[in-house]
Structure formats: structure tokens, C-alpha cells
Design an enzyme around this catalytic site. Structure first.
Site, PDB file in Angstrom:
ATOM      1  CG  ASN A 181      -1.998  -0.944   1.243  1.00 48.28           C
ATOM      2  OD1 ASN A 181      -2.191  -1.655   0.257  1.00 48.28           O
ATOM      3  ND2 ASN A 181      -2.747  -0.994   2.317  1.00 48.28           N
ATOM      4  CE1 TYR A 228      -2.604   4.351   0.740  1.00 50.06           C
ATOM      5  CE2 TYR A 228      -3.815   5.942  -0.585  1.00 50.06           C
ATOM      6  CZ  TYR A 228      -3.781   4.762   0.128  1.00 50.06           C
ATOM      7  OH  TYR A 228      -4.901   3.994   0.231  1.00 50.06           O
TER       8      TYR A 228
HETATM    9  C1  PNW Z   1      -4.841   3.322   4.317  1.00 49.95           C
HETATM   10  N1  PNW Z   1      -0.955   7.577   7.333  1.00 49.95           N
HETATM   11  O1  PNW Z   1      -4.693   3.923   5.550  1.00 49.95           O
HETATM   12  C2  PNW Z   1      -5.929   2.294   4.549  1.00 49.95           C
HETATM   13  O2  PNW Z   1      -5.594   0.995   4.203  1.00 49.95           O
HETATM   14  C3  PNW Z   1      -7.263   2.678   3.990  1.00 49.95           C
HETATM   15  O3  PNW Z   1      -8.265   2.023   4.701  1.00 49.95           O
HETATM   16  C4  PNW Z   1      -7.398   4.180   3.994  1.00 49.95           C
HETATM   17  O4  PNW Z   1      -8.686   4.609   3.652  1.00 49.95           O
HETATM   18  C5  PNW Z   1      -6.372   4.712   3.020  1.00 49.95           C
HETATM   19  O5  PNW Z   1      -5.064   4.281   3.348  1.00 49.95           O
HETATM   20  C6  PNW Z   1      -6.349   6.228   2.898  1.00 49.95           C
HETATM   21  O6  PNW Z   1      -5.975   6.823   4.108  1.00 49.95           O
HETATM   22  C7  PNW Z   1      -3.742   4.850   5.904  1.00 49.95           C
HETATM   23  O7  PNW Z   1      -1.262   8.270   8.329  1.00 49.95           O
HETATM   24  C8  PNW Z   1      -4.025   5.638   6.997  1.00 49.95           C
HETATM   25  O8  PNW Z   1       0.161   7.686   6.748  1.00 49.95           O
HETATM   26  C9  PNW Z   1      -3.116   6.535   7.457  1.00 49.95           C
HETATM   27  C10 PNW Z   1      -1.889   6.654   6.832  1.00 49.95           C
HETATM   28  C11 PNW Z   1      -1.587   5.864   5.741  1.00 49.95           C
HETATM   29  C12 PNW Z   1      -2.517   4.956   5.271  1.00 49.95           C
END
Ligand code: PNW
Length: 483
Positions: A307, A309
């Protein structure tokens, strides 16, 4: 690696899987239907002050009731696969290995899977995306107690037995870091434990997140062993875990910042042991794997589940153990920003980092990579008119960069990427952000529950139709070997 921008993006092989990702609590709603038990997110999200806009999961995108509509939408986008999660409290309402199994919950997921397959969509299933049965939390502290390992394994076995004839792709856990650090360290996710009294009256964030993470890893590895021993021989699928991992760049060339960026990339599942810097940082507070457990954990994923981003610029220092004593920033030393800012503070667009991360992990672990989440939340999208929100230019730019990075990693760099699941099919319940942060490629009007494809959804549908070789029906690869 090449990074010429003039050549057309390379094509992906014909068995490449793409689709969208979601999670049960974020979309299902119907929290009291068909015998579902409570999860730790039910009460947490209903407690005033825990979510930014006061939103909870009671209705969400109403996908439990509207599943045929969602599947029709997936089909309209032309996806080949769909990543969704099963709610443990729908399968075993009280959660434990001696507690009753709920046949109505099983029936719903069974019907759902059949409907996907009928529409030519490959199911890709997460067993745990954060909705722990509340009863286990009350009975023995949930993830804090070693009992949870056997209870999770039992729940996993029930799912393998019920769905394994049709599901060939399994993920045990979604993002152990979020479960442990956000749930038991910072206390911003359920069950909201933290030593910070301003946020929670209970919890010890100096020890609990590490205990929780240890149990999550063991529960994952036990479920994998169960699958490999008892189900894989007849079902022949693959199983792994998915980690949240963003590319890490040193803030500058100083040796301590170069080391800081490296810390951000190491993890115990694929290394087969806790990284050295975790021992140094935590000493006696780091739980110990027995030799048998180390054997269980090492190699416990058939693929690298990713995962991802964003990319972080890493500076050594600070006192945040949850980031390995590393500070993250998006502001370069010359004052410029790494990329376009999203609605969440932790996310900026930086596609080169995605390509570098794919290369780094493939060279290091030689496992096929499944990108199980990747996405972008447009700033203030919740406050826009429907018309404006549908023209989500920043999200289109994000996915244009990310799809190009994947195509180049595969075709030019030789990285074995087999799947890509943008987050998310729909705007949905974004945990502590409630409904204010929208990650969907489809807009959801929460008053009418109508779905409207955004430009980003149309962009992805078109990109994959054009860039996956010979888009027709194909059999995805199930092998687990490296290159
Ligand atoms: C992921 N951070 O969560 C999850 O797998 C999903 O359920 C969520 O909706 C998605 O990313 C978007 O946020 C995260 O704080 C939550 O870096 C927080 C973080 C990263 C991923």
C-alpha cells in the site's frame, strides 16, 4: 533507470490485474444486519470527538445493501479484479474460536463473490482491515493479548473453507503499522489507546504498539501456515500481507539522514527478523520471537503486498518512535515542495518515488509485487459542488504519474508487478477523518447514495483498456517465484 518522458508508456502484460480497493467498515454500513457483531470501530466512530466530522460507519456507502450496484460500477470501469475485505464480526460475531459462526454473514460474502465472478471480476480478499470484533477487545484486550493469534487463525480457516474454492488471492492483514501505532500508540484509530491523557485515559504507548504489532505478525503467519497446509493443496491460491510503505528519500546527503531513510524502509516480515535499529531504539520493550516463530514468520508472504501513497523526505532525529526516530517532511532543503498537496497532511504526489520503491523492493526481496492501494484525496473536495468534484484534476494528475511509473517499472526496469488496486472505488468512511476526506474515483452523494464516476475513474478505465496487452479474458498468474 530511464526516465525519458517523450516515449509512450510501455504496455503491461495481458495477465496484469487491475481493479479498485475498498474495506468492509468503510463502505458496508448495515452494521446491525444479518447477525453481525460489533467491531471496535462501531463504538469508537460513534463517540463524539473521535472522527473529524462526527461521521460513523452506520451507513457509510450502504454497500452491504447496494452490492449489485457496486459490482455493476466495477464492470463499467472494466476492472479485472476487486480488492475488498471481510468483516470478522459478520463471520464470527463474538470473534473467538469457541464462538458461533454466523451463516448469514457467510452467505452474504458468498453471494457477493459469486456476483463478482459472474461479472468476470477476480476477488482479492483482505481478512483483516481493522474491524476487530468488539467482544474480543472486551474479553481480553484484543490485539494486546496473545489469545488473538489463535482466534484470528480460526477465523481465517472459516473463511478459507467457505470461500477458498472461489477466492485465489488472500491478504491476511492490512497495514500492521496503522493497527498498532494509530490504534494503540497515537490513539487516533480504534480502539483509541494511548498514554496521552488528552486523547485517552488508558494505554501505555511505550509498550502496547510493539506488543500489538508482534501479535498481528504472528496471527498473519499462523493464518498463512494454515492456508498452506490445509487449503492451498486443493485450492491453489496465493496468500500474503500488505504493508503501508512509502518511498523514503534522505532530506540531504548527511550520513544520519541517509540512515534515517533506510530505517523507514525496513520491516520484519520480509527481513525475517526485527531490524537492528528497532532493537537499539526499544531494547527490552521489543517483543522477542522464539526460534520457531522466526521460522513461521520468515517467508510468510507469497508476494510483496504494497500500500503506497507518497514519498517522505527523511531527517534523523526527533523523539517519535513510531517513525523510528525519523522526521518526515515534504519541503526540500531549498524550500520547494515535493509535489501536489492532498487533503491529508501526510500525502503529496511524487510518482518517481513509486517507481523507485518498486525497483528497490523487487531487487531486495525478489518477490512479485501486488500494489494493493494507491490513491489521492483532493484538497477540500468535500466542500465542492458535485460538478467541481467530478473534475478531480489533482487526482487525475496523480494517477497519470503513478500508472506511468508502474508501466515503466515493469517494461523498462523489469520489475514483476502483477496487480494495481487504486484506493478507492468510492468516496467512503475515511476513519478518523470521517467523510470529509474523499479518496474515491467515484463521487458518493451521501444524501441519496448515488454514485458518479469522477474524471480520475474514467482516466484509469481508459488507461488500463489501452495499456494492458490484449485486454480479454486471461488467467492471472498464481506462481510465487521471483523473476
Ligand atoms: C490506508 N498515514 O490507511 C488504509 O488501508 C485505507 O483504509 C485508507 O482509507 C487509506 O489508506 C487512505 O488513508 C492509511 O497516516 C491511513 O500515513 C493513514 C496513513 C496511511 C494509510
Amino acid at each position: 533507470m530511464g526516465n525519458s518522458t517523450s516515449t509512450p508508456p510501455a504496455r503491461l502484460p495481458k495477465d496484469f490485474m487491475w481493479g479498485f480497493a475498498t474495506a468492509s467498515f468503510q463502505i458496508e454500513g448495515s452494521t446491525d444486519k444479518d447477525g453481525r457483531g460489533k467491531s471496535i470501530w462501531d463504538d469508537f466512530s460513534r463517540t463524539p470527538g473521535k472522527t473529524r466530522d462526527g461521521g460513523n460507519g452506520d451507513i457509510a456507502t450502504d454497500s452491504y445493501a447496494r452490492y449489485k450496484e457496486d459490482i455493476a460500477l466495477l464492470r463499467q470501469y472494466g476492472v479485472r479484479a476487486y480488492r475488498f475485505s471481510i468483516a470478522w464480526p459478520r463471520i464470527i460475531p463474538l470473534g473467538g474460536r469457541a464462538d458461533p459462526v454466523n451463516e448469514r454473514g457467510i452467505q452474504w460474502y458468498s453471494d457477493f463473490i459469486d456476483e463478482l465472478i459472474k461479472n468476470g471480476i477476480t476477488p482479492f480478499v483482505t481478512l483483516y482491515h481493522w474491524d476487530l470484533p468488539q467482544a474480543l477487545h472486551e474479553r481480553y484486550g484484543g490485539w494486546l493479548n496473545r489469545e488473538v493469534v489463535a482466534d484470528f487463525e480460526h477465523y481465517a480457516r472459516v473463511c478459507f473453507a467457505a470461500f477458498g474454492d472461489r477466492v485465489k488471492y488472500w491478504l491476511t492483514m492490512n497495514e500492521p503499522w496503522c493497527v498498532s501505532v494509530l490504534g494503540y500508540g497515537r490513539g487516533v484509530f480504534a480502539p483509541g489507546r494511548s498514554s496521552d491523557r488528552a486523547r485517552s485515559a488508558e494505554g501505555d504507548s511505550s509498550t502496547e504498539p510493539w506488543i500489538v504489532a508482534h501479535h498481528v505478525i504472528l496471527a498473519h503467519a499462523s493464518a498463512v501456515r494454515a492456508y498452506r497446509e490445509s487449503f492451498k493443496p486443493k485450492h491453489g491460491g496465493v496468500i500474503g500481507i500488505t504493508l503501508n510503505g512509502d518511498w523514503a528519500l534522505p532530506y540531504d546527503d548527511s550520513p544520519e539522514n541517509v540512515a534515517a531513510a533506510q530505517h523507514a524502509l525496513d520491516d520484519p516480515i520480509y527481513l525475517g527478523h526485527y531490524p537492528d535499529f528497532m532493537h537499539e531504539m526499544l531494547g527490552e520493550r521489543l517483543p522477542v520471537f522464539t526460534p520457531d516463530e522466526l521460522t513461521l514468520v520468515k517467508g510468510s508472504s507469497d508476494f510483496y503486498g504494497m500500500n503506497t501513497y507518497t514519498t517522505n523526505l527523511c531527517k534523523a532525529g526527533g523523539d517519535d518512535e513510531f517513525q523510528g526516530l525519523v522526521e518526515y517532511t515534504f519541503t526540500r532543503s531549498n524550500g520547494t515542495q515535493l509535489g501536489t498537496q492532498a487533503h491529508c497532511a501526510w500525502l503529496q504526489t511524487y510518482p518517481q518515488g513509486f517507481r523507485d520503491l518498486l525497483n528497490y523492493l523487487y531487487k531486495k526481496y525478489k518477490k512479485p509485487i501486488y500494489v494493493t492501494e494507491n490513491g489521492f484525496a483532493v484538497k477540500d473536495e468535500h466542500a465542492m459542488s458535485l460538478e467541481d468534484a467530478l473534475h478531480d484534476a489533482d487526482r487525475v494528475e496523480y494517477f497519470r504519474g503513478m500508472t506511468d511509473a508502474i508501466a515503466r517499472a515493469v517494461a523498462e526496469d523489469g520489475v514483476d508487478v502483477r496487480a494495481y488496486f487504486p484506493w478507492s472505488l468510492l468516496d467512503n468512511f475515511e476513519w478518523a477523518d470521517g467523510y470529509e476526506t474523499r479518496f474515491g474515483v467515484t463521487y458518493v452523494d451521501y444524501v441519496t447514495q448515488k454514485r458518479y464516476p469522477k474524471d480520475s475513474g474514467k482516466f484509469l478505465a481508459k488507461w488500463f483498456a489501452e495499456n494492458v496487452e490484449n485486454s480479454g479474458s486471461t488467467t492471472p498468474r498464481l506462481s510465487t517465484g521471483g523473476a
